[in-house]
Structures are given as structure tokens and as C-alpha cells.
Design an enzyme around this catalytic site. Sequence first.
Site, PDB file in Angstrom:
ATOM      1  N   GLU A   2       1.501  -1.317   0.349  1.00  0.00           N
ATOM      2  CA  GLU A   2       0.047  -0.051   0.080  1.00  0.00           C
ATOM      3  C   GLU A   2       0.972   1.383   0.551  1.00  0.00           C
ATOM      4  O   GLU A   2       0.506   1.888   0.678  1.00  0.00           O
ATOM      5  CB  GLU A   2      -1.061   0.463   1.458  1.00  0.00           C
ATOM      6  CG  GLU A   2      -2.016  -1.506   0.974  1.00  0.00           C
ATOM      7  CD  GLU A   2      -3.420  -1.041   1.907  1.00  0.00           C
ATOM      8  OE1 GLU A   2      -2.871   0.054   2.930  1.00  0.00           O
ATOM      9  OE2 GLU A   2      -3.354  -2.079   1.757  1.00  0.00           O
ATOM     10  N   GLU A  39      -4.859  -9.322  -0.246  1.00  0.00           N
ATOM     11  CA  GLU A  39      -5.335  -8.728   0.783  1.00  0.00           C
ATOM     12  C   GLU A  39      -6.791  -8.054   0.888  1.00  0.00           C
ATOM     13  O   GLU A  39      -7.754  -7.638  -0.594  1.00  0.00           O
ATOM     14  CB  GLU A  39      -4.967  -7.260   1.509  1.00  0.00           C
ATOM     15  CG  GLU A  39      -3.531  -7.262   2.154  1.00  0.00           C
ATOM     16  CD  GLU A  39      -3.375  -5.933   3.198  1.00  0.00           C
ATOM     17  OE1 GLU A  39      -4.196  -5.315   3.799  1.00  0.00           O
ATOM     18  OE2 GLU A  39      -2.268  -5.803   2.870  1.00  0.00           O
TER      19      GLU A  39
HETATM   20  O1  AHR Z   1      -5.190  -5.947   7.000  1.00  0.00           O
HETATM   21  C1  AHR Z   1      -4.792  -4.833   7.940  1.00  0.00           C
HETATM   22  C2  AHR Z   1      -3.694  -3.722   7.472  1.00  0.00           C
HETATM   23  O2  AHR Z   1      -4.882  -3.671   6.332  1.00  0.00           O
HETATM   24  C3  AHR Z   1      -2.677  -4.390   6.716  1.00  0.00           C
HETATM   25  O3  AHR Z   1      -1.902  -3.826   7.617  1.00  0.00           O
HETATM   26  C4  AHR Z   1      -3.186  -2.820   4.837  1.00  0.00           C
HETATM   27  O4  AHR Z   1      -2.137  -3.579   4.421  1.00  0.00           O
HETATM   28  C5  AHR Z   1      -4.328  -2.519   5.099  1.00  0.00           C
HETATM   29  O5  AHR Z   1      -4.416  -1.706   5.291  1.00  0.00           O
END
Ligand code: AHR
Length: 539
Positions: free
Chosen positions: A210, A344
Site C-alpha cells: 500500500e 488483501e
Molecule cells: O490487514 C490489515 C491492514 O490493512 C494491512 O496492514 C494493510 O496493508 C491494510 O490497510
Amino acid sequence: MRRRSLFTLSRLALLVILLLCLGSGFVVMGQTQTGSDADKVSISVDVSKPGAKIDRNLFGQFAEHLGHGVYEGIWVGPDSNIPNTRGIRNDVVTALKALRVPNVRWPGGCFADEYHWRKGIGPQRMVTLNSNWGGVVEPNTFGTHEFMDFLDQIGAEAYLSVNVGSGTPQEAAEWLEYLTTSQATTLGKERAANGHPAPYKIAYLGIGNESWDCGGNMTPDYYVSQLKIYSRFVRNFNPAQQGQQQMLKIAVGPGGPEARFTEWTEAVMKAWQNHQWSWDMNGLSLHSYTVLHWDKKLASMGFGETEYSQVLKATLDMDGLIAKHSAIMDQYDPQKKIALVVDEWGGWYAPLPGTDPGFLVQQNSMRDAVLAALNLNIFVRHADRVRMSNIAQMINVLQAMIMTDKEKMVLTPTYYVYKMYVPFQDATFVPVAFNAGTYVNGNISLPRVDAIAAKDATGKLWLAITNLDPNKAIEIDANVAGTSGKSAVGETLTAPKVDSVNTFEAPRTVVPKSVSTTVRDGKLTLKLDPKSVTVISVQ
Ligand code: AHR
């Protein structure tokens, strides 16, 4: 006059309803139109037209140093009373082995972009702070060797996320040399002295996390310049990982449907299209959570049908998001060399009362089982471009497979979906046609059923069917002509309520039960419970 205008109004209303129905695809979806066949759905599997391989990496996991995801969830330390192997809990390892976890992404997440690997090796660990997640002490007792040992115990590949935010290319390059060299360099000897003479295999390398947000708030162009540098210098030296077995590099990609992410995907893919010999990438990451309101998240338990249908509606947006970014990728990579890696995703709800909000602890319900199946189905349908995914997160955090409390462990409804979907790992996609029908709740309309099919390496046909409707059972009438099987057997997962959960006290509220039916003349029928996920094979 009055009668006439009423008539005109009702005709108008009818026209509007008809248009609305056409727009949302109701008209073609047979079984909701008539009362008589309301509970029947016809499915037709076309075994003669196999599609893309369903990469087993679609069923990957994510373990971040966050709350009790690693500490307590995986790592209890060798001196713990909880049965463990070199500090890693045996119960968790056994449970994960049954999922045939293909890969685990580690150490984050946002944590990765502040992670300095040297603090987590050797006999003296540096105690630091986890500034992203609750500001708690990070003992670094679970570091590189412990992660690789954990992977070894569960039989998964490493997906390392390197620090592009607060680290340097040099630091990341040295980490990879430490891990992968077979030669007697100072770093190679240090790894051997720390207990692992043989080089490790690192299958996947994430270059940042991110980077448009917690990973450094970079602009697309700034990130692309970092990507080139890290891709060039962070090398894998393992002799067994040259050529075909090379480590695959995954660039930071989009985090949603917004215009800024369109720009991001464009920038990275355009750079790749024009890339020189000196750098390359193999995947583009995509992050997308199912959250209704970031500032007022829904509860993960104690909810009703309204929240059930709202969440499922929102999660189906994953399909459009993948389609959107795949279309951009197609412009720069029509041969689909670059994988879209959804590393994610999952349901993100309000923290459970009484827990540290920074630990992202939530319950996992029957709703999450349906949510998981719907997303896995979406990934499978996009298997030509989506070749890896990592649900967030594996243990005790967000949409977890497993929850632990000291010596206790419970498997979640999402765990069981992953277990039931194991046969789809590396199977071949088979097209399946069906009239989804419509499940309506208030102003929310959803497809009533979802289904995917695949053939495994032995030629066996597998079907996964989800009944989203929480109130009505469905009778499936499936045409599986072209298979020689005489019966279909498998498992179904359902629960008394949409918010049913497994707890330490009642761990078997949502567990799969066996189902079977006969196949006659290439046809089978099967009744699916309301709000259920079913996986069967024809044999
Ligand atoms: O999964 C939790 C968080 O969500 C992670 O650390 C991040 O990459 C995302 O924003």
C-alpha cells in the site's frame, strides 16, 4: 379523466418495473418468476470446454505482526505449556496443514513497511514497538527463521513483503542474500550460524505494501522509480531458483475503484510495458476489503438479515473491481503475463467489545463463509488473470481461519470453506451455466445462487454451489453430461442463523456435513439448505 390518468400511471409503472427488471437481469432468471418452480435451479456444466488453470495460490493466506495474528496465534515460544514445535503451536499447524496452504504473505501489511529484518534474527532480538497496530511491544522473537520454520511445518511457500517505506534497497537486498545465497559470504555464514546452512526458497517477493497510503504515501511515479530499483537489486541467489523456478516479484497495485487507483494501475503497467532488461515484475497486487462504512463498521456478530444482505451485496463488487483493473492490465499486457494478486481481502467489521481496537479482532460467522465462497468463485472465474490471493488474515485478525485464546483454538466458518475448496487447487476451470435467480431483501437484490466447476488432475469433476438465500432451500438440477460418474458426494456448510459463529465453548455450530446423491443419465439433483456452501464431486 381520472380513470384514464390512473390507467396511464399503472402502464407507466409497469413499464418502469419491466425496465428495472431488465436492467437487473431478473427477467432471464427463471425460477423467481413462477411460484411452481420457485425453489429449483438448473445448472449445466460443460466439461468439453475446459478453461484456465485455477492456480493453487488463489487460496493463499496472510499473517501480519498485528494483534494476536503471529504472537499467540502462531508463536507461543518453545517454553510454552501449549504443545509446540520449536515455539510454533502444534494445533494451529495441524489445522493449517489440512487447508494445504499454498503460500503465506508476511510480515505485513503496514507492518512490513517499517520492518527491519536484522532485529528478528540471531540469539539477541531487538525489542521494538509496533507503531501501526496498537503501539504494543514487538519482541521480534518471531523473525525470519521462525517464519521459514512455520512455512516448513505447514508446507507452504514464502511470500515476503519487503520494506520500501522506511527501509532501503540495500537492506532488502541483504535480507535476500542472507536468505538465499548458497555461498560462504558473510551473510550466508551468518544464516548458517543461526541454524540454517542451506539456502531458503523465497517463492514470492512483494515490493512494498500500500505504498499509496500506509507504505509511504507515494505518488504512482515515485513508486514506479522505487519498484525499478528494488526489482533490480533485491536478488534471489538460491541456485535452485534460477530459470523456471525464479522468485516472482509483485508490485504494489490498486486499493479500490477510485480514479487515483486507475491512475496507479496505468502507471505501473505502462512502466512495465516499456521496461528495460534490468528490471521486471510478475504480479500486481490488489487490496479490497468488504467494509460498509470505514468510520462506523458493522458488527461481526449479533446481526440480522439486513446486514447479511448488505455485506454480501458489497462483497460482490470484487468482480467489477477485478474486471476494471484487468481491463487496464490487458491494454499493456494482452498476453496476461502479469498476474493480478488479490493479496488483501475479506470482511472487515468493528472490533469485538473489550478488545484492543488496534488488534482488529472480530468474529467469523456463517455470513463470512458465504462471503468467502463468493470471492473465491470470483477469483476462479478470473483465473486467467487472478493467479494468487491472500485472505486477511490467517489467525485472530479480521476474517480469520482460526481463533485462539491461550491453549484453546477454534476453527471458523471461513476455515471450513477453505477446506472444502481444497480440490479446486490447481484444478482446471470448467464453465458452468445457471439461472441465478434473485434473493430480495428490502431494497437489496442479490443472485440467489452462485456456482463454479472444475476438473482435478485425475479428471474428477467438482462443483461448488452457494445458496445466498437465508430463508429458502434450493433444489439443484445439474446436467453433468460428459462425466461417467454414478454418484456425487461432498460436504455442505450451513448454520441455524446468518450470524451463527463457532466459539471456544461451542466450536461445532458451523461445521460441514456430508451430502450425496446419485447421477442418472448425466443428471443429478441436490437440495441445498438456505445460506449454505456445498462442494461435491462426481465419481
Ligand atoms: O490487514 C490489515 C491492514 O490493512 C494491512 O496492514 C494493510 O496493508 C491494510 O490497510
